[in-house]
Design an enzyme around this catalytic site. Structure first.
Site, PDB file in Angstrom:
ATOM      1  N   VAL A  13       0.831  -1.207   0.000  1.00  0.00           N
ATOM      2  CA  VAL A  13       0.000   0.000   0.000  1.00  0.00           C
ATOM      3  C   VAL A  13       0.862   1.252   0.000  1.00  0.00           C
ATOM      4  O   VAL A  13       0.629   2.192  -0.767  1.00  0.00           O
ATOM      5  CB  VAL A  13      -0.965  -0.002   1.200  1.00  0.00           C
ATOM      6  CG1 VAL A  13      -1.795   1.279   1.220  1.00  0.00           C
ATOM      7  CG2 VAL A  13      -1.881  -1.214   1.148  1.00  0.00           C
ATOM      8  N   GLN A  34      10.151   0.386   9.062  1.00  0.00           N
ATOM      9  CA  GLN A  34      10.938  -0.099  10.187  1.00  0.00           C
ATOM     10  C   GLN A  34      11.786  -1.318   9.847  1.00  0.00           C
ATOM     11  O   GLN A  34      12.809  -1.578  10.476  1.00  0.00           O
ATOM     12  CB  GLN A  34      10.033  -0.429  11.369  1.00  0.00           C
ATOM     13  CG  GLN A  34       9.064  -1.578  11.127  1.00  0.00           C
ATOM     14  CD  GLN A  34       8.226  -1.900  12.349  1.00  0.00           C
ATOM     15  OE1 GLN A  34       8.570  -1.493  13.448  1.00  0.00           O
ATOM     16  NE2 GLN A  34       7.132  -2.605  12.143  1.00  0.00           N
ATOM     17  N   HIS A  46       4.632 -11.829   3.062  1.00  0.00           N
ATOM     18  CA  HIS A  46       4.227 -13.236   3.064  1.00  0.00           C
ATOM     19  C   HIS A  46       2.940 -13.493   2.291  1.00  0.00           C
ATOM     20  O   HIS A  46       2.478 -14.627   2.202  1.00  0.00           O
ATOM     21  CB  HIS A  46       4.065 -13.758   4.498  1.00  0.00           C
ATOM     22  CG  HIS A  46       2.933 -13.135   5.267  1.00  0.00           C
ATOM     23  ND1 HIS A  46       1.607 -13.339   4.944  1.00  0.00           N
ATOM     24  CD2 HIS A  46       2.932 -12.329   6.352  1.00  0.00           C
ATOM     25  CE1 HIS A  46       0.839 -12.682   5.800  1.00  0.00           C
ATOM     26  NE2 HIS A  46       1.618 -12.059   6.657  1.00  0.00           N
ATOM     27  N   HIS A 223      -3.408 -16.256  10.114  1.00  0.00           N
ATOM     28  CA  HIS A 223      -4.080 -17.072   9.087  1.00  0.00           C
ATOM     29  C   HIS A 223      -3.101 -18.129   8.607  1.00  0.00           C
ATOM     30  O   HIS A 223      -1.948 -17.823   8.264  1.00  0.00           O
ATOM     31  CB  HIS A 223      -4.529 -16.148   7.953  1.00  0.00           C
ATOM     32  CG  HIS A 223      -4.806 -16.812   6.653  1.00  0.00           C
ATOM     33  ND1 HIS A 223      -5.808 -17.730   6.490  1.00  0.00           N
ATOM     34  CD2 HIS A 223      -4.230 -16.667   5.430  1.00  0.00           C
ATOM     35  CE1 HIS A 223      -5.835 -18.117   5.221  1.00  0.00           C
ATOM     36  NE2 HIS A 223      -4.882 -17.495   4.565  1.00  0.00           N
ATOM     37  N   TYR A 254      -8.132 -22.346   0.177  1.00  0.00           N
ATOM     38  CA  TYR A 254      -7.743 -21.925  -1.165  1.00  0.00           C
ATOM     39  C   TYR A 254      -6.393 -22.539  -1.511  1.00  0.00           C
ATOM     40  O   TYR A 254      -5.619 -22.942  -0.629  1.00  0.00           O
ATOM     41  CB  TYR A 254      -7.707 -20.400  -1.297  1.00  0.00           C
ATOM     42  CG  TYR A 254      -6.696 -19.691  -0.432  1.00  0.00           C
ATOM     43  CD1 TYR A 254      -5.349 -19.603  -0.803  1.00  0.00           C
ATOM     44  CD2 TYR A 254      -7.086 -19.073   0.750  1.00  0.00           C
ATOM     45  CE1 TYR A 254      -4.419 -18.934  -0.020  1.00  0.00           C
ATOM     46  CE2 TYR A 254      -6.167 -18.406   1.545  1.00  0.00           C
ATOM     47  CZ  TYR A 254      -4.834 -18.334   1.161  1.00  0.00           C
ATOM     48  OH  TYR A 254      -3.916 -17.674   1.941  1.00  0.00           O
ATOM     49  N   VAL A 355      -5.981  -3.052   4.249  1.00  0.00           N
ATOM     50  CA  VAL A 355      -6.030  -3.198   2.793  1.00  0.00           C
ATOM     51  C   VAL A 355      -5.279  -4.463   2.401  1.00  0.00           C
ATOM     52  O   VAL A 355      -4.109  -4.628   2.744  1.00  0.00           O
ATOM     53  CB  VAL A 355      -5.403  -1.978   2.100  1.00  0.00           C
ATOM     54  CG1 VAL A 355      -5.492  -2.133   0.581  1.00  0.00           C
ATOM     55  CG2 VAL A 355      -6.071  -0.688   2.550  1.00  0.00           C
ATOM     56  N   THR A 358      -5.130  -7.584  -2.841  1.00  0.00           N
ATOM     57  CA  THR A 358      -6.163  -7.559  -3.881  1.00  0.00           C
ATOM     58  C   THR A 358      -6.586  -6.147  -4.249  1.00  0.00           C
ATOM     59  O   THR A 358      -6.853  -5.847  -5.420  1.00  0.00           O
ATOM     60  CB  THR A 358      -7.393  -8.351  -3.400  1.00  0.00           C
ATOM     61  OG1 THR A 358      -7.009  -9.690  -3.123  1.00  0.00           O
ATOM     62  CG2 THR A 358      -8.504  -8.343  -4.439  1.00  0.00           C
ATOM     63  N   ASP A 544     -28.306  12.866   1.480  1.00  0.00           N
ATOM     64  CA  ASP A 544     -29.532  13.661   1.410  1.00  0.00           C
ATOM     65  C   ASP A 544     -29.977  13.943   2.838  1.00  0.00           C
ATOM     66  O   ASP A 544     -29.821  13.122   3.735  1.00  0.00           O
ATOM     67  CB  ASP A 544     -30.618  12.978   0.586  1.00  0.00           C
ATOM     68  CG  ASP A 544     -31.051  11.635   1.138  1.00  0.00           C
ATOM     69  OD1 ASP A 544     -30.310  11.037   1.952  1.00  0.00           O
ATOM     70  OD2 ASP A 544     -32.132  11.164   0.743  1.00  0.00           O
ATOM     71  N   GLY A 558     -31.898  15.859   9.684  1.00  0.00           N
ATOM     72  CA  GLY A 558     -31.947  14.409   9.543  1.00  0.00           C
ATOM     73  C   GLY A 558     -30.898  13.986   8.527  1.00  0.00           C
ATOM     74  O   GLY A 558     -30.980  14.344   7.352  1.00  0.00           O
ATOM     75  N   GLU A 641     -43.527  12.475  11.900  1.00  0.00           N
ATOM     76  CA  GLU A 641     -42.412  11.990  12.697  1.00  0.00           C
ATOM     77  C   GLU A 641     -42.450  12.762  14.008  1.00  0.00           C
ATOM     78  O   GLU A 641     -42.465  14.000  14.004  1.00  0.00           O
ATOM     79  CB  GLU A 641     -41.087  12.211  11.973  1.00  0.00           C
ATOM     80  CG  GLU A 641     -40.944  11.384  10.713  1.00  0.00           C
ATOM     81  CD  GLU A 641     -39.647  11.644   9.972  1.00  0.00           C
ATOM     82  OE1 GLU A 641     -38.861  12.518  10.429  1.00  0.00           O
ATOM     83  OE2 GLU A 641     -39.403  10.993   8.941  1.00  0.00           O
TER      84      GLU A 641
END
Length: 810
Positions: A13, A34, A46, A223, A254, A355, A358, A544, A558, A641
């Protein structure tokens, strides 16, 4: 002169962002890392590099699409940074095969080439699988493997050629600030002055965030990834990979090739949370026999069940063993989306966190656009760091929900399926009464939201001609919703509108501020309520709003999301105060032809049409309860309301409930609400329209007053041409057919757009769908693909129900 930018983290990234920024002329860029370059030891080092672009999120799909396009264009020493071997997702259960048809629909909606293929074709694409357990697959030929470290290097070299510098072995120890703005980054090798700082530190994001005083709602988890010994069946392989990357999602697995062996990743094990503050620095990790800080020891006991599943799918694995493995750390958020944008707590401090490879280049592109141009070219409301409520930022919430996101990576998830924990978290003052009525709650933004009430089941028994639903659309649905919609159209119903965001805007400059920030005319007398749009500088719809002028310098707004508060607060001048009052207040929607019969006897004020007109507000009392009443209706029926403080909410509900018994009042839920609002053509921001759309495309041009003076987005609207696309109302031809949203829409046999919102219109006896499509005439025939079946639909005029607004204005 180029702004001074410091990027923390030289993973995929950070390298991508340096490339994107310098390409746009911001060349004073310093990237601090670092660890050692080019493989600093974070998740990038990795990552197995799998890129499957198709996602239920159009935004994530677009980010992945850009990543593939960019990496395909990059080379290092003659080696491409992307290997387009394709992707193949397998189904071994009917439920998964149905889900793959749904994923194929997403692909068609978002412009990704893919097809459902037979078990025999799966065998052709992946000869090692046991065809007998496979029912079919989803093949995407342009997916493939990102060579993450090569892509990092290629982009790093391009950024350096434009003036950027990359400094490894620099550990960040502090973020300095002055007057609420970032000023510099402190490291163990010196201090770096900065106008902008971007945290692209991956799972170290919370560590960098804490230095800046910014919460980063991100949970690192380990993981499992393993490589087999060489397989004789792959013994003649000379390429890194030639077969599609393979998903066996029914077992959370996978597979990808590593020349003559297989790499296997598993999400089947229990969540393994990692404390980002306890991750070892690079050299300490190496000293502790770890290959890198992000690579934890492989836990054999977690792997054993997955290995059995691997051998069942790929018989060749029965004759080999795992040669090496590790538990690799990467990031999850409470909703599974990235965390992007500039912090309101510290101006100039940006996040590009959570992130995956992918989406890496795509994220870098939109963050660079955001920084340089002030606006990303893609709708990012799902990724905006401002989207989280305060309650969703607690460490226990982030860990719990982040861990659940890991568990559900490959699960078949329904679009309405709520998280299970922690619940209940946020409840309205009416919660006890709703429970007593048998409310079926789903969750959104932490709120418990009734979707229907079992107390209304007897009403559903009297319904006729309600079509039977397929199993998928019948999940999180009940025919009771039809009964509640009918009762709203014929009598009166109470709707809990408490979760809708409410802002209080006050101060002597409040009118001028809101008038200039929004598209409609707000210069009206106190008591007026106005539907208006919050536009960005390009004329895109950021939100809106419903703005009620309660006094000369006091407004209730609102809004939609926390990002609206962030947007307005950043731009408010001195003397204008903006406060989120949602949690301290509540709201009941009282709607139906008998709404006035219910409310009028409870107040001394005039609630007649002449005394309390449409889109007006009045501060009054309902029984003993002080309320702000607004004559609005999101369901297309007469009503109000009614807002009050949270401490009086239960009394308000009970007052209305008791008075309404002789009128047949019911409580109604969001399932009926959504059906009713679509019959009236009312848009939902973030679903039907975003900042990628203009008011005229979205069908809300009536909320724009070009003659009112200057406002944000006006100049852009003045330069617009005739729209070539529109948010288009569709009515399904078959009264039995139902779609849910995000399905592709075909015009003349080709995908031309996608459904945004859909619901069965119980008043109309047909499913209503809204879709983004090229401009089409009324009566045009289209087809919506629902689980592989082409369902015919027709373009219709809107609103479909009560086009003359007689029911609301009476």
């Amino acid at each position: 002169m180029s702004p001074r930018v410091v990027i923390v983290g030289a993973g995929i990234v950070g390298c991508s962002l340096a490339d994107e920024l310098t390409a746009r002329g911001w060349t004073d860029v310093t990237v601090l890392e670092q660890g050692p370059l080019p493989a600093p030891g974070g998740s990038t080092s990795h990552a197995p590099g799998l890129v499957f672009r198709t996602n239920p999120s159009r935004t994530l799909t677009a980010l992945a699409q850009y990543t593939v396009e960019k990496f395909n264009s990059l080379e290092v020493d003659g080696v491409s940074c992307f290997n387009p071997v394709g992707g193949l997702e397998l189904a071994t259960t009917p439920e998964r095969l149905a889900d793959l048809h749904r994923r194929a629909g997403y692909a068609a909606s978002w412009g990704i080439r893919g097809e459902i293929v037979s078990a025999a074709r799966c065998k052709e694409l992946w000869p090692l699988i046991d065809e007998s357990i496979v029912l079919g697959g989803f093949h995407t030929p342009e997916d493939g493997l990102a060579r993450a470290l090569l892509a990092s290097r290629a982009q790093m070299e391009r950024a350096i050629s434009r003036g950027a510098r990359f400094l490894d072995r620099h550990t960040v120890t502090g973020i300095e600030q002055e007057d609420g703005r970032v000023t510099s980054v402190v490291t163990d090798q010196g201090t770096f002055t900065a106008d902008h700082v971007v945290s692209a530190a991956g799972f170290w994001g919370p560590v960098i965030g804490r230095m800046a005083g910014v919460d980063v709602p991100l949970q690192p988890l380990a993981h499992q990834y393993a490589k087999t010994k060489p397989l004789p069946e792959l013994g003649e392989a000379t390429e890194e990979a030639s077969k599609p990357i393979l998903r066996f999602q029914d077992r959370d697995l996978y597979f990808r090739e590593h020349t003559d062996r297989l790499g296997i990743g598993s999400y089947a094990h229990k969540p393994l949370p990692v404390d980002p503050f306890a991750v070892l620095p690079y050299d300490e990790a190496r000293a502790n026999d770890m290959e890198m800080p992000s690579s934890y020891p492989f836990t054999e006991e977690d792997w054993a069940p997955s290995w059995d599943d691997c051998r069942r799918l790929i018989p060749a694995l029965r004759e080999t063993e795992i040669e090496e493995g590790f538990n690799g750390v990467f990031s999850f958020t409470p909703d599974g989306m990235p965390v992007l944008g500039e912090s309101r707590a510290l101006r100039g401090f940006w996040l590009a966190e959570a992130v995956w490879v992918t989406h890496s280049a795509g994220v870098a592109k939109v963050v660079a656009e955001w920084m340089v141009d002030g606006r990303p070219s893609l709708d990012l409301h799902e990724c905006d760091l401002a989207r989280f409520e305060d309650v969703q930022r607690s460490p226990s919430y982030v860990q719990g929900r982040g861990s659940q996101q890991f568990v559900e990576v490959y699960d078949v998830l329904h679009p309405l399926q709520p998280m299970e924990q922690p619940r209940p978290l946020r409840v309205s003052p009416f919660y006890a009464r709703q429970q007593a009525l048998g409310a079926y709650f789903l969750e959104g933004g932490g709120w418990e939201r009734p979707h229907w009430y079992e107390a209304n089941a007897p009403l559903a028994d009297t319904l006729v001609d309600l079509p039977e639903r397929d199993p998928w659309s019948a999940r999180y649905w009940s025919p009771i919703a039809a009964a509640e919609a009918k009762a709203t159209r014929e009598k009166v119903a109470l709707y809990d509108m408490t979760p809708l965001r409410r802002l209080e805007v006050t101060g002597p400059g409040a009118l001028d501020f809101l008038h200039g920030m929004t598209s409609n005319n707000l210069r009206k007398k106190p008591g007026a309520v106005t539907y208006t749009l919050l536009l960005d500088e390009t004329g895109g719809i950021r939100s809106d709003l419903t703005v009620a002028r309660l006094g000369p310098d006091r407004f209730q707004v609102g809004a939609n999301s926390p990002a609206d508060l962030d947007w307005l607060t950043r731009r408010a001048p001195d003397g204008v105060h903006i406060r989120d009052i949602t949690s301290g207040t509540c709201c009941v929607g009282v709607w139906g032809p008998l709404a006035r019969d219910l409310v009028q006897p409870l107040t001394h004020d005039d609630f007649s049409h002449e005394g309390f007109g449409y889109f007006r507000a009045k501060e009054t009392y309902i029984g003993h309860v002080p309320v702000t009443a607004m004559r609005l209706s999101y369901v297309g029926e007469l009503g109000w309301e009614l807002y009050t403080t949270a401490d009086l909410g239960l009394r308000l509900w009970d007052t209305l409930w008791e008075a309404g018994q002789e009128l047949g009042v019911i409580a109604a839920g969001r399932s009926a609400f959504n059906s009713l609002r679509l019959e009236k053509g009312y848009r939902a921001w973030g679903v039907d329209m975003t900042d990628e759309h203009t008011p005229y495309e979205a069908g809300v041009g009536f909320a724009v007053r070009m003659d009112k003076g200057d406002f944000t987005g006006k100049a852009a609207l003045e330069s617009l041409g005739v729209p070539t696309r529109r948010l288009t109302p569709l009515l399904l031809d078959d009264p039995v057919s139902v779609v849910l949203g995000k399905e592709p829409v075909y015009v003349d046999g080709s995908p031309a757009g996608y459904v945004t919102s859909a619901s069965y219109g119980y008043t109309l006896g047909r499913c209503v769908a809204y879709a983004w499509l090229p401009v089409l005439p009324t009566g045009a025939s289209v087809h919506i693909e629902y689980f592989g079946e082409k369902v015919p639909a027709t373009v219709v005029d809107e609103p479909l129900f009560d086009p003359k607004m007689n029911r609301i204005r009476r």
